[in-house]
Every structure is written in C-alpha cells, then in structure tokens.
Design a protein around this motif. Structure first.
Motif, PDB file in Angstrom:
ATOM      1  N   VAL A 103      38.029   4.034  -4.754  1.00  0.00           N
ATOM      2  CA  VAL A 103      38.998   4.576  -3.494  1.00  0.00           C
ATOM      3  C   VAL A 103      40.102   4.702  -4.279  1.00  0.00           C
ATOM      4  O   VAL A 103      41.050   4.063  -4.958  1.00  0.00           O
ATOM      5  CB  VAL A 103      39.168   3.448  -2.792  1.00  0.00           C
ATOM      6  N   MET A 104      40.488   6.240  -4.057  1.00  0.00           N
ATOM      7  CA  MET A 104      41.671   6.581  -4.846  1.00  0.00           C
ATOM      8  C   MET A 104      41.898   6.350  -6.117  1.00  0.00           C
ATOM      9  O   MET A 104      43.050   5.903  -6.787  1.00  0.00           O
ATOM     10  CB  MET A 104      43.117   6.408  -4.032  1.00  0.00           C
ATOM     11  N   GLY A 105      40.861   6.257  -6.959  1.00  0.00           N
ATOM     12  CA  GLY A 105      40.741   6.143  -8.495  1.00  0.00           C
ATOM     13  C   GLY A 105      40.627   4.720  -8.829  1.00  0.00           C
ATOM     14  O   GLY A 105      40.429   4.245 -10.145  1.00  0.00           O
ATOM     15  N   VAL A 106      40.525   3.741  -8.010  1.00  0.00           N
ATOM     16  CA  VAL A 106      40.523   2.285  -8.253  1.00  0.00           C
ATOM     17  C   VAL A 106      39.260   1.787  -7.832  1.00  0.00           C
ATOM     18  O   VAL A 106      38.680   2.101  -6.754  1.00  0.00           O
ATOM     19  CB  VAL A 106      41.540   1.475  -7.510  1.00  0.00           C
ATOM     20  N   ILE A 107      38.485   1.220  -8.759  1.00  0.00           N
ATOM     21  CA  ILE A 107      36.904   0.866  -8.547  1.00  0.00           C
ATOM     22  C   ILE A 107      36.710  -0.542  -8.192  1.00  0.00           C
ATOM     23  O   ILE A 107      37.560  -1.326  -8.706  1.00  0.00           O
ATOM     24  CB  ILE A 107      36.187   1.138 -10.036  1.00  0.00           C
ATOM     25  N   PHE A 108      36.178  -0.572  -6.926  1.00  0.00           N
ATOM     26  CA  PHE A 108      35.798  -1.923  -6.482  1.00  0.00           C
ATOM     27  C   PHE A 108      34.494  -2.138  -6.404  1.00  0.00           C
ATOM     28  O   PHE A 108      33.454  -1.399  -6.619  1.00  0.00           O
ATOM     29  CB  PHE A 108      36.335  -1.910  -4.940  1.00  0.00           C
ATOM     30  N   ASP A 109      34.024  -3.578  -6.845  1.00  0.00           N
ATOM     31  CA  ASP A 109      32.670  -4.010  -6.618  1.00  0.00           C
ATOM     32  C   ASP A 109      32.319  -4.372  -5.314  1.00  0.00           C
ATOM     33  O   ASP A 109      32.781  -5.693  -4.772  1.00  0.00           O
ATOM     34  CB  ASP A 109      32.589  -5.520  -7.696  1.00  0.00           C
ATOM     35  N   VAL A 110      31.375  -3.693  -4.586  1.00  0.00           N
ATOM     36  CA  VAL A 110      31.287  -4.245  -3.298  1.00  0.00           C
ATOM     37  C   VAL A 110      29.747  -4.678  -3.219  1.00  0.00           C
ATOM     38  O   VAL A 110      28.973  -4.700  -1.919  1.00  0.00           O
ATOM     39  CB  VAL A 110      31.364  -2.799  -2.371  1.00  0.00           C
ATOM     40  N   THR A 111      29.243  -5.254  -4.194  1.00  0.00           N
ATOM     41  CA  THR A 111      27.945  -5.875  -4.415  1.00  0.00           C
ATOM     42  C   THR A 111      27.789  -6.882  -3.084  1.00  0.00           C
ATOM     43  O   THR A 111      26.356  -6.981  -2.550  1.00  0.00           O
ATOM     44  CB  THR A 111      27.512  -6.390  -5.480  1.00  0.00           C
ATOM     45  N   GLN A 112      28.641  -7.751  -2.754  1.00  0.00           N
ATOM     46  CA  GLN A 112      28.504  -8.634  -1.920  1.00  0.00           C
ATOM     47  C   GLN A 112      28.112  -7.982  -0.306  1.00  0.00           C
ATOM     48  O   GLN A 112      27.702  -8.618   0.572  1.00  0.00           O
ATOM     49  CB  GLN A 112      29.557  -9.465  -1.807  1.00  0.00           C
ATOM     50  N   SER A 113      28.373  -6.773  -0.199  1.00  0.00           N
ATOM     51  CA  SER A 113      28.234  -6.046   1.028  1.00  0.00           C
ATOM     52  C   SER A 113      26.939  -5.014   0.951  1.00  0.00           C
ATOM     53  O   SER A 113      27.165  -4.002   1.285  1.00  0.00           O
ATOM     54  CB  SER A 113      29.436  -5.298   1.619  1.00  0.00           C
ATOM     55  N   GLU A 114      25.939  -5.408   0.177  1.00  0.00           N
ATOM     56  CA  GLU A 114      24.952  -4.632  -0.178  1.00  0.00           C
ATOM     57  C   GLU A 114      24.456  -4.169   1.248  1.00  0.00           C
ATOM     58  O   GLU A 114      23.685  -2.854   1.257  1.00  0.00           O
ATOM     59  CB  GLU A 114      23.682  -5.332  -0.947  1.00  0.00           C
ATOM     60  N   LYS A 115      24.423  -4.817   2.349  1.00  0.00           N
ATOM     61  CA  LYS A 115      23.908  -4.215   3.512  1.00  0.00           C
ATOM     62  C   LYS A 115      24.460  -3.104   4.047  1.00  0.00           C
ATOM     63  O   LYS A 115      23.896  -2.317   5.047  1.00  0.00           O
ATOM     64  CB  LYS A 115      23.659  -5.356   4.613  1.00  0.00           C
TER      65      LYS A 115
END
Length: 259
Positions: free
Chosen positions: A69-81
């Motif tokens: 998001v705007m160049g910052v990388i987030f780990d969204v694995t916890q919201s796989e659904k």
C-alpha cells in the motif's frame, strides 16, 4: 580499588560512552522508521523488494500473502479468507494496487495501478485511511522499490510530491472546517410546487450552534458555482457573499429560482 571508587573516578567517561551509544541507536532507528512513514517493520533492517520478488508472495510460490500500500509491504496472511486465491481481495496480493482501494477497479494490471497523484483530495485522504488500517492490523515487512521508494528504500521524487500534495489537502480540509463553523451549510429541499428552497436552523448542515442565521450564496474562488451557507447578519459583510434574489434580508428561508 572498589567498584564504587572505580565508578566515581570514571563516571564522566562511562556517561560519555553511554550517551554516544544511545545517540547511534537513536539515529539508526529514527532513520529506519522515517523510511516507512512511521509504519513499523518487524525486522531490524528494512527489506527492499523488487516487483518480481513481491509477486512471489501469493500464497502459492511463497506461503505468505504480501501486498503493498503506497510502497509499504504488509503481510496479510492472517486474513487468507479475504486475500487468498479466489477471495474477494486477492487482486491486491503480490503487487501495489493502491489505486484500486479508491477506484474499486480490481482488474487493473496496468503500470498505473499504484498511481494516485491524480486523485482528488478526498480520495487521497481516503487512501491514507486505508494505509492506516493496514498499519494497525497487519505487520509491515518491507518496502517496494518502484514508484514510492528507490532500491535503497529512500523516498522517490513521486513520494515527495505526494507528501506535499497530501499536506496541502489536509490544510485545505482544516481550512474548510473552520470556514464551515463560520458559514454552516443551509438545509436544501426541492418540490414540484415550490421548486428549490434553502433555509437555516441551529443545526443546518450538521453544524450545531446557538444561532440560526439567514441563507446567502457563498462564492469561493476556484468553485464553478456558489454554495448556500447560513450567516449571522452582523458578520456577513464578506464580498464573497450574495443575497438570494427576491428573498428578504432577514428571512431564515428562501425560495430559489431554478436555472
């Protein structure tokens, strides 16, 4: 020599060394955090991803789900659904699709998918709200080299211009709020019998106050059309204000001639 005597004798040296170490650590972490606009990255150093590297974090090539998001990388694995294969927001995984958060276009694979400078102020501020949501909910794991950051994790010219634009948008929004307190919006309605009607109350425009006011047209430079505001008669001497034709000066409501 006892420990107490040693500490007393070398206190200045010990303090100097301690201050130096703290300064080095602070400089390191201040620089580190400034790279990501106060978004906390979990690792001690900030990993820089290329677009091809980020693309692999799709839950298949790599087990984790990453998005930018705007160049910052987030780990969204916890919201796989929500972000996994076949999920509603899977489009955002493995890329920076920032524009889609505002436009709702989840099929844009063009080079413009992370371009947001041309958005309106309201859309840009909405984009910041999205980034804030991700920052609060998911761990930030790195930066994406490209539109917002270079390969060293430093701000690109694009990001610098964006920050200036966002700052101006925030200032304009604050200015509008202050103006709204002085000139609250009118209530507006339309009917076949009367046409358009504007009127003022102590809560018109959602601005609660202890006065009612009278309707006036407020002409703002840059706006194509005036807007209806409620003013206090003893404070309505601005050259940007104009009375409605055919409406008494002190009337709390006016019928507006439709054009």
């Amino acid at each position: 020599m006892s420990l107490k005597s040693f500490l007393r004798k070398h206190l200045k040296i010990i303090v100097t060394i301690a201050v130096t170490i703290v300064a080095i650590l602070c400089r390191k972490y201040i620089s580190y955090f400034s790279l990501i606009d106060e978004v906390k990255v979990e690792n001690k150093s900030v990993p820089i991803f290329s677009p091809d590297q980020l693309k692999k974090y799709n839950g298949i090539d790599e087990s984790n789900l990453y998005l930018a998001v705007m160049g910052v990388i987030f780990d969204v694995t916890q919201s796989e659904k929500h972000y996994g294969k076949g999920a509603p927001y899977n489009y955002f995984v493995g890329k920076d699709g920032s524009r889609g958060f505002v436009t709702g276009k989840f099929k844009d694979e063009s080079e413009e998918k992370d371009h947001i400078l041309d958005l309106t102020c309201n859309e840009l501020l909405t984009m910041l709200d999205w980034r804030k949501t991700f920052r609060e909910k998911y761990p930030a794991v790195g930066l994406l080299a490209g539109r917002y950051y270079d390969k060293y994790g430093k701000d690109t010219n694009y990001l610098k211009v964006l920050k200036e634009r966002v700052q101006k948008c925030k200032e304009d929004k604050d200015r509008a709020k202050k103006e709204e307190a002085i000139y609250p919006p009118c209530n507006i309605s339309w009917s076949e019998d009367e046409g358009s009607k504007v009127w003022c109350t102590k809560s018109s425009g959602g601005v609660i106050r202890n006065w009612v006011g009278v309707p006036r047209q407020l002409f703002t430079p840059g706006d194509e059309k005036p807007r209806c505001v409620c003013i206090q008669l003893d404070k309505g001497n601005s050259s940007q204000l104009k009375k409605y034709d055919g409406c008494p000066d002190t009337s709390e409501e006016c019928l507006v001639q439709d054009t």
